[in-house]
Write a protein that holds these residues in place. Structure first.
Motif, mmCIF file in Angstrom:
data_model
loop_
_atom_site.group_PDB
_atom_site.id
_atom_site.type_symbol
_atom_site.label_atom_id
_atom_site.label_comp_id
_atom_site.label_asym_id
_atom_site.label_seq_id
_atom_site.Cartn_x
_atom_site.Cartn_y
_atom_site.Cartn_z
ATOM 1 N N GLY A 249 8.325 49.954 -47.091
ATOM 2 C CA GLY A 249 8.903 49.030 -48.071
ATOM 3 C C GLY A 249 10.097 49.638 -48.795
ATOM 4 O O GLY A 249 11.136 48.985 -48.982
ATOM 5 N N ILE A 250 9.970 50.906 -49.172
ATOM 6 C CA ILE A 250 11.065 51.594 -49.871
ATOM 7 C C ILE A 250 12.303 51.682 -48.984
ATOM 8 O O ILE A 250 13.423 51.362 -49.404
ATOM 9 C CB ILE A 250 10.618 53.006 -50.315
ATOM 10 N N PHE A 251 12.105 52.085 -47.728
ATOM 11 C CA PHE A 251 13.262 52.309 -46.857
ATOM 12 C C PHE A 251 13.817 51.004 -46.272
ATOM 13 O O PHE A 251 15.003 50.953 -45.929
ATOM 14 C CB PHE A 251 12.906 53.307 -45.761
ATOM 15 N N ILE A 252 13.002 49.974 -46.187
ATOM 16 C CA ILE A 252 13.546 48.654 -45.819
ATOM 17 C C ILE A 252 14.479 48.169 -46.927
ATOM 18 O O ILE A 252 15.568 47.643 -46.665
ATOM 19 C CB ILE A 252 12.408 47.644 -45.570
ATOM 20 N N PHE A 253 14.049 48.359 -48.173
ATOM 21 C CA PHE A 253 14.906 47.994 -49.303
ATOM 22 C C PHE A 253 16.189 48.817 -49.294
ATOM 23 O O PHE A 253 17.290 48.277 -49.461
ATOM 24 C CB PHE A 253 14.156 48.205 -50.622
ATOM 25 N N ILE A 254 16.063 50.128 -49.068
ATOM 26 C CA ILE A 254 17.245 50.996 -49.052
ATOM 27 C C ILE A 254 18.214 50.589 -47.945
ATOM 28 O O ILE A 254 19.435 50.510 -48.161
ATOM 29 C CB ILE A 254 16.820 52.471 -48.876
ATOM 30 N N SER A 255 17.689 50.315 -46.747
ATOM 31 C CA SER A 255 18.561 50.009 -45.615
ATOM 32 C C SER A 255 19.220 48.641 -45.727
ATOM 33 O O SER A 255 20.329 48.438 -45.220
ATOM 34 C CB SER A 255 17.766 50.096 -44.303
ATOM 35 N N ASN A 256 18.555 47.694 -46.416
ATOM 36 C CA ASN A 256 19.088 46.327 -46.488
ATOM 37 C C ASN A 256 19.820 46.001 -47.783
ATOM 38 O O ASN A 256 20.709 45.151 -47.788
ATOM 39 C CB ASN A 256 17.950 45.310 -46.303
ATOM 40 N N LYS A 257 19.443 46.668 -48.873
ATOM 41 C CA LYS A 257 19.919 46.228 -50.184
ATOM 42 C C LYS A 257 20.761 47.254 -50.937
ATOM 43 O O LYS A 257 21.189 46.978 -52.058
ATOM 44 C CB LYS A 257 18.713 45.853 -51.074
ATOM 45 N N THR A 258 20.991 48.422 -50.354
ATOM 46 C CA THR A 258 21.761 49.437 -51.074
ATOM 47 C C THR A 258 23.038 49.781 -50.303
ATOM 48 O O THR A 258 23.130 49.558 -49.091
ATOM 49 C CB THR A 258 20.948 50.734 -51.277
ATOM 50 N N ALA A 259 23.990 50.354 -51.020
ATOM 51 C CA ALA A 259 25.249 50.753 -50.397
ATOM 52 C C ALA A 259 25.010 51.824 -49.340
ATOM 53 O O ALA A 259 25.618 51.806 -48.264
ATOM 54 C CB ALA A 259 26.210 51.269 -51.466
ATOM 55 N N PHE A 260 24.097 52.755 -49.620
ATOM 56 C CA PHE A 260 23.797 53.824 -48.669
ATOM 57 C C PHE A 260 23.324 53.239 -47.331
ATOM 58 O O PHE A 260 23.778 53.659 -46.254
ATOM 59 C CB PHE A 260 22.732 54.749 -49.241
ATOM 60 N N GLY A 261 22.419 52.272 -47.399
ATOM 61 C CA GLY A 261 21.919 51.645 -46.175
ATOM 62 C C GLY A 261 23.019 50.969 -45.385
ATOM 63 O O GLY A 261 23.114 51.109 -44.151
ATOM 64 N N ARG A 262 23.886 50.256 -46.069
ATOM 65 C CA ARG A 262 24.992 49.568 -45.398
ATOM 66 C C ARG A 262 25.970 50.578 -44.791
ATOM 67 O O ARG A 262 26.524 50.358 -43.710
ATOM 68 C CB ARG A 262 25.713 48.649 -46.381
ATOM 69 N N TYR A 263 26.186 51.674 -45.501
ATOM 70 C CA TYR A 263 27.083 52.705 -44.974
ATOM 71 C C TYR A 263 26.538 53.317 -43.686
ATOM 72 O O TYR A 263 27.295 53.585 -42.744
ATOM 73 C CB TYR A 263 27.268 53.818 -46.017
ATOM 74 N N VAL A 264 25.212 53.541 -43.638
ATOM 75 C CA VAL A 264 24.595 54.139 -42.450
ATOM 76 C C VAL A 264 24.820 53.244 -41.230
ATOM 77 O O VAL A 264 25.201 53.715 -40.149
ATOM 78 C CB VAL A 264 23.089 54.384 -42.674
#
Length: 387
Positions: A249-264
């Motif tokens: 849940g934490i990393f799904i949020f990070i990958s979809n909803k944060t700038a870091f996730g979008r950058y990756v």
């Protein structure tokens, strides 16, 4: 004269696209159901028993945690061959600190995660700031970490762990709190779906059919309740799978909803374009490897706890299982594409095949052959879909 698209025609096109998307998204679930039916038939229903399902979820938890981090690594366009050795090393360090030096469980766990992150930082520095290919760096790391483990443990099995440490990988969530947790999860699914629909509507974006959205959530809710019921028929929900769900849940949020996730995803999709758009590629690559190292530390704790011991062979070949889980789950080895949920389903498929074939008393060499063939076919499907 060309006819302009009408609202009705647009709706038909959208419905067609939605169906195609859903068909692709649920292919893994269909495959998992078929695997369950086949092994259930050949084991006289024992594969689908509450006890075996509980054991299956416990067994897959270590690979599932690794698959979460490996998804980000592969999406960013890299690979990590060292995670299996790092699992063994971090779990071994936790065991040594507790058994030989009498550290309490909390400090031993924190030490394993921090040391995993530090080694991830070390490897990420070589990849990001010294431009050494990740394949070479992590291949070297695989050998280095295994060597450090053998040196620290002096080739011995370190055991037994404290009771509190063993509970991490062997305890269960009680029945009633388990159902309460399932109901809360379902309520959150409906809440987030309604919130996202409202947000898209306020922004003037196209909305999928309400029946489609809420139908999917209803199906998810059914499976959540079914799995909770099956697990509660045995001893309850295993704590390791709850840890996997929280991390996912934490990393799904990070990958979809944060700038870091979008950058990756941007870095893996087109590194040159990402650099031109102002993304700090080196910094984000470094953080991807730090994250992978920390998650390897978590996996090391789970494995040592479940086995109640640390051995020099712990985590052997786990990197290949984690990579296979990601690829089966739809993560592209080229980079830029992949979902954590798909990787978790891939991990469950791999664990189901191991578990089912073991229950059928099929010899070990066949298990390796079947998993290897599945990996090759999964990559072929990914390449074919791009063509």
């Amino acid at each position: 004269m060309n006819q302009l698209p009408t609202v009705e025609n647009t709706a038909k096109v959208n419905r067609g696209l939605s169906f195609k998307f859903d068909l692709q998204a649920y292919t893994l679930i269909i495959a998992l159901v078929l695997i369950a039916i086949i092994f259930g038939f050949f084991t006289g229903g024992e594969f689908l028993s509450s006890r075996n399902i509980s054991n299956l979820f416990t067994q897959m938890s270590v690979i599932a945690v690794l698959a979460i981090g490996m998804t980000l690594i592969i999406v960013a366009g890299h690979i990590d061959l060292s995670v299996g050795s790092l699992v063994g090393l971090t779990g071994g360090i936790a065991a040594i600190l507790q058994v030989w030096y009498d550290w309490n469980t909390l400090m031993a766990v924190l030490a394993a995660v921090v040391i995993g992150a530090v080694f991830g930082l070390w490897q990420g520095w070589w990849v990001a700031y010294r431009a050494v290919p990740a394949f070479i760096v992590t291949l070297g790391g695989m050998l280095i970490f295994r060597g450090i483990l053998i040196g620290l443990s002096k080739g011995q099995t370190v055991a037994p762990m404290n009771a509190s440490f063993k509970e991490i990988g062997n305890s269960y969530f009680p029945y009633i709190p388990g159902y309460i947790l399932a109901i809360i999860s379902i309520a959150l699914l409906f809440f987030w779906t309604a919130r996202n629909r409202k947000k898209r509507e306020s922004m003037g974006l196209m909305l999928p059919s309400a029946k489609l959205d809420y139908g999917k959530i209803s199906a998810y809710s059914f499976f959540i309740l079914l799995i909770t019921y099956m697990l509660n028929r045995y001893l309850g929900i295993p704590l390791p799978i709850l840890i996997v769900v929280v991390l996912a849940g934490i990393f799904i949020f990070i990958s979809n909803k944060t700038a870091f996730g979008r950058y990756v995803y941007a870095i893996g999709g087109n590194q040159e374009a990402a650099a031109l758009s102002g993304i700090n590629i080196k910094k984000n690559t470094l953080w991807v490897f730090i994250t992978m190292g920390a998650l390897a530390g978590v996996s090391g704790v789970l494995l040592t706890s479940r086995l109640n011991a640390a051995t020099v062979s712990a985590g052997n070949m786990y990197e290949l299982d984690a990579i296979a889980a990601c690829v089966i789950g739809g993560t592209s080895l080229i980079g830029g594409k992949g979902k954590i949920v798909g990787a978790l389903i891939g991990a469950l498929i791999m664990a189901s095949i191991d578990n089912g074939m073991s229950m059928m008393n099929i010899e070990t060499f066949w298990q390796y052959i079947v998993k290897g063939l599945i990996l090759i076919v999964a990559v072929w499907i990914d390449i074919s879909s791009k063509k």
